[in-house]
Design an enzyme around this catalytic site. Structure first.
Site, PDB file in Angstrom:
ATOM      1  N   ASP A  35       0.852  -1.200   0.000  1.00  0.00           N
ATOM      2  CA  ASP A  35       0.000   0.000   0.000  1.00  0.00           C
ATOM      3  C   ASP A  35       0.881   1.240   0.000  1.00  0.00           C
ATOM      4  O   ASP A  35       2.042   1.183   0.404  1.00  0.00           O
ATOM      5  CB  ASP A  35      -0.918  -0.007   1.243  1.00  0.00           C
ATOM      6  CG  ASP A  35      -2.153   0.871   1.047  1.00  0.00           C
ATOM      7  OD1 ASP A  35      -1.989   2.095   0.860  1.00  0.00           O
ATOM      8  OD2 ASP A  35      -3.275   0.351   1.064  1.00  0.00           O
ATOM      9  N   ASP A  58       3.432   1.992 -10.294  1.00  0.00           N
ATOM     10  CA  ASP A  58       4.781   1.764 -10.849  1.00  0.00           C
ATOM     11  C   ASP A  58       4.965   0.259 -11.115  1.00  0.00           C
ATOM     12  O   ASP A  58       4.960  -0.541 -10.166  1.00  0.00           O
ATOM     13  CB  ASP A  58       5.799   2.288  -9.818  1.00  0.00           C
ATOM     14  CG  ASP A  58       7.231   2.003 -10.235  1.00  0.00           C
ATOM     15  OD1 ASP A  58       7.441   1.391 -11.302  1.00  0.00           O
ATOM     16  OD2 ASP A  58       8.135   2.378  -9.475  1.00  0.00           O
ATOM     17  N   TYR A 154     -15.198   6.945 -12.002  1.00  0.00           N
ATOM     18  CA  TYR A 154     -14.803   5.861 -11.097  1.00  0.00           C
ATOM     19  C   TYR A 154     -15.479   4.550 -11.539  1.00  0.00           C
ATOM     20  O   TYR A 154     -14.844   3.497 -11.608  1.00  0.00           O
ATOM     21  CB  TYR A 154     -15.212   6.249  -9.671  1.00  0.00           C
ATOM     22  CG  TYR A 154     -15.141   5.154  -8.639  1.00  0.00           C
ATOM     23  CD1 TYR A 154     -13.922   4.762  -8.091  1.00  0.00           C
ATOM     24  CD2 TYR A 154     -16.309   4.521  -8.193  1.00  0.00           C
ATOM     25  CE1 TYR A 154     -13.865   3.768  -7.128  1.00  0.00           C
ATOM     26  CE2 TYR A 154     -16.256   3.525  -7.225  1.00  0.00           C
ATOM     27  CZ  TYR A 154     -15.034   3.153  -6.700  1.00  0.00           C
ATOM     28  OH  TYR A 154     -14.980   2.159  -5.745  1.00  0.00           O
ATOM     29  N   LYS A 158     -13.870   1.006 -13.174  1.00  0.00           N
ATOM     30  CA  LYS A 158     -14.150  -0.312 -12.598  1.00  0.00           C
ATOM     31  C   LYS A 158     -14.605  -1.281 -13.692  1.00  0.00           C
ATOM     32  O   LYS A 158     -14.208  -2.440 -13.717  1.00  0.00           O
ATOM     33  CB  LYS A 158     -15.224  -0.208 -11.515  1.00  0.00           C
ATOM     34  CG  LYS A 158     -14.755   0.431 -10.219  1.00  0.00           C
ATOM     35  CD  LYS A 158     -13.751  -0.432  -9.505  1.00  0.00           C
ATOM     36  CE  LYS A 158     -13.378   0.083  -8.139  1.00  0.00           C
ATOM     37  NZ  LYS A 158     -12.211  -0.585  -7.565  1.00  0.00           N
ATOM     38  N   LYS A 197     -17.594   7.663   3.719  1.00  0.00           N
ATOM     39  CA  LYS A 197     -18.873   7.318   3.100  1.00  0.00           C
ATOM     40  C   LYS A 197     -20.020   7.694   4.030  1.00  0.00           C
ATOM     41  O   LYS A 197     -19.799   7.976   5.210  1.00  0.00           O
ATOM     42  CB  LYS A 197     -18.935   5.809   2.840  1.00  0.00           C
ATOM     43  CG  LYS A 197     -17.796   5.251   2.032  1.00  0.00           C
ATOM     44  CD  LYS A 197     -17.978   5.659   0.582  1.00  0.00           C
ATOM     45  CE  LYS A 197     -17.188   4.776  -0.337  1.00  0.00           C
ATOM     46  NZ  LYS A 197     -17.535   3.388  -0.288  1.00  0.00           N
ATOM     47  N   ALA A 198     -21.255   7.586   3.484  1.00  0.00           N
ATOM     48  CA  ALA A 198     -22.434   8.054   4.225  1.00  0.00           C
ATOM     49  C   ALA A 198     -22.573   7.465   5.643  1.00  0.00           C
ATOM     50  O   ALA A 198     -22.808   8.236   6.581  1.00  0.00           O
ATOM     51  CB  ALA A 198     -23.699   7.786   3.406  1.00  0.00           C
ATOM     52  N   LYS A 205     -21.382  12.823  12.391  1.00  0.00           N
ATOM     53  CA  LYS A 205     -22.187  14.038  12.591  1.00  0.00           C
ATOM     54  C   LYS A 205     -23.089  13.889  13.818  1.00  0.00           C
ATOM     55  O   LYS A 205     -23.226  14.812  14.621  1.00  0.00           O
ATOM     56  CB  LYS A 205     -23.032  14.324  11.338  1.00  0.00           C
ATOM     57  CG  LYS A 205     -22.179  14.807  10.155  1.00  0.00           C
ATOM     58  CD  LYS A 205     -23.027  14.986   8.901  1.00  0.00           C
ATOM     59  CE  LYS A 205     -22.170  15.310   7.678  1.00  0.00           C
ATOM     60  NZ  LYS A 205     -22.960  15.549   6.466  1.00  0.00           N
ATOM     61  N   GLN A 223     -32.836   9.714  -1.702  1.00  0.00           N
ATOM     62  CA  GLN A 223     -32.090   8.755  -2.518  1.00  0.00           C
ATOM     63  C   GLN A 223     -31.865   7.491  -1.677  1.00  0.00           C
ATOM     64  O   GLN A 223     -31.687   7.580  -0.460  1.00  0.00           O
ATOM     65  CB  GLN A 223     -30.767   9.364  -3.035  1.00  0.00           C
ATOM     66  CG  GLN A 223     -29.737   9.781  -2.012  1.00  0.00           C
ATOM     67  CD  GLN A 223     -29.932  11.196  -1.473  1.00  0.00           C
ATOM     68  OE1 GLN A 223     -31.040  11.696  -1.361  1.00  0.00           O
ATOM     69  NE2 GLN A 223     -28.837  11.857  -1.100  1.00  0.00           N
ATOM     70  N   ARG A 225     -30.063   3.594  -0.802  1.00  0.00           N
ATOM     71  CA  ARG A 225     -28.831   2.794  -0.891  1.00  0.00           C
ATOM     72  C   ARG A 225     -28.969   1.610   0.069  1.00  0.00           C
ATOM     73  O   ARG A 225     -29.801   1.606   0.973  1.00  0.00           O
ATOM     74  CB  ARG A 225     -27.611   3.607  -0.427  1.00  0.00           C
ATOM     75  CG  ARG A 225     -27.188   4.767  -1.313  1.00  0.00           C
ATOM     76  CD  ARG A 225     -26.636   4.326  -2.647  1.00  0.00           C
ATOM     77  NE  ARG A 225     -26.140   5.463  -3.414  1.00  0.00           N
ATOM     78  CZ  ARG A 225     -26.899   6.276  -4.141  1.00  0.00           C
ATOM     79  NH1 ARG A 225     -28.210   6.093  -4.206  1.00  0.00           N
ATOM     80  NH2 ARG A 225     -26.356   7.273  -4.820  1.00  0.00           N
TER      81      ARG A 225
END
Ligand code: NAD
Length: 338
Positions: A35, A58, A154, A158, A197-198, A205, A223, A225
């Site tokens: 990594d 690389d 993105y 993929k 992420k959400a 929050k 929306q 998910r």
């Protein structure tokens, strides 16, 4: 004595890669991680025997990392983040260039070194935008991928890399397993700074806000998910690797919620009296200087193919994963404020 299997986890310094590496260690594998960065939350002794810090764009680094006749390579390295990172358009060139370079290098090197099996982590972001316009009835069946029309670069990268690994499978007999992850979440993941992420954002929050205050939710919050807890994801990956099925196959949860419901869940877990403030349109642009990056209108995992081919299903309720995540983020906030 049974020979110890070798696994190389590319991107093991990241969220899912860290959890996967830890599980592989517990299963008795010899684990090498590569990594760009150290894992922020796991001690390396918990997740690997060797950690190679390098840039996998690389080819020379990839040549060094992937050893001859390694048993399993898990390719999770990607330039990635939440909606604030991949849907604004500001990072498109880096996202496409970085991830495509890594995948090109890895597929090539795995063939050269006669690696026995490779796992590639694709994403639900490759599904066509036009099948995800109805928040209540999104279509993410694996066969709906074409004609292709992902809503982000993105997602296009993929899709390209899925095809790349499948081409190496066809032309060079590289044994591959491909999963399309749908929103994986849990502790030891990014929880602040813009790449979160959400689920992590909502937990942070809610944890930071006092009773009587409000938390911001991007867009109208209607929306939809689904979110899969990370240990379930790791289990699903290992079962896919052990199976005879190449994929691509969805790995996600079928428990679909609106983003407002996700926020309500985080608020309920915090035990506080907090309001949801939806921010979109011009108000959002005025505050942040770019369009509200909410992504597709609806998305849910469709697990029929996974169930049929692998014969197993994820089962942890979203709420339980959110409790674990909230608790961990609360601890991180407490550590930070010391
Ligand atoms: P993450 O960002 O935590 O992990 C990715 C890791 O890749 C990071 O540690 C990063 O440093 C490393 N990396 C990036 N560029 C590199 C480079 N040039 N050289 C070496 N390492 C590099 O992300 P994650 O959530 O753990 O996701 C893992 C994989 O799963 C990614 O490929 C991602 O696209 C895919 N995925 C994740 C989700 C999700 O909800 N988390 C959903 C769909 C797909």
């Amino acid at each position: 004595m049974k020979k110890m299997k070798n696994a190389i986890v590319l991107g093991g310094g990241g969220f899912i890669g860290g959890h996967l590496s830890k599980r592989l260690i517990n299963e008795g594998y010899h684990v090498r991680i590569a990594d760009l960065k150290n894992h922020e939350y796991f001690d390396h002794s918990e997740i690997c025997h060797e950690f190679i810090k390098c840039d996998l764009t690389d080819p020379k680094a990839v040549e060094l990392v992937i050893s001859q006749e390694c048993d399993e390579v898990y390719q999770l390295a990607a330039d990635m983040g939440g909606a604030g990172y991949i849907f604004t358009g500001n990072n498109d060139a880096n996202v496409m260039h970085g991830s495509a370079m890594i995948n090109l290098n890895v597929a090539h090197e795995c063939v050269k070194k006669k690696v026995k099996k490779v796992f590639y982590s694709s994403s639900a972001c490759m599904y066509p935008d036009h099948n995800q316009l109805d928040a209540d009835n999104p279509n993410c069946e694996e066969s709906s991928a074409y004609p292709a029309n992902p809503d982000s670069e993105y997602g296009w990268e993929k899709l390209f890399s899925e095809r790349l690994f499948l081409a190496y499978n066809r032309n060079y007999n590289l044994e591959v397993r491909i999963a399309r992850f749908h929103n994986i979440f849990g502790p030891q993941g990014t929880w602040s700074g813009g790449k979160e992420k959400a689920p992590a954002a909502m937990c942070r929050k809610a944890a930071e806000t006092n009773s009587g205050g409000g938390i911001e939710v991007w867009g109208d919050g209607l929306q939809t998910r689904s979110f899969l807890y990370v240990s379930e994801c790791v289990e699903a990956v290992l079962r896919l690797m052990d199976s005879q099925f190449t994929g691509p196959v969805n790995i996600g949860s079928e428990e679909m919620v609106t983003i407002n419901q996700l926020a309500e869940m985080a608020i309920a877990i915090s035990g506080k009296n907090i309001n949801i403030c939806n921010l979109g349109g011009q108000d959002f642009i005025d505050k942040y200087g770019f369009n509200c990056p909410t992504g597709v209108r609806g998305r849910n995992s469709d697990n029929r193919l996974y169930r049929e081919k692998i014969g197993w299903e994820v089962s942890l309720p979203l709420k339980e994963g959110m409790i674990k995540t909230f608790t961990w983020i609360n601890e991180q906030l407490a550590k930070k404020s010391k």
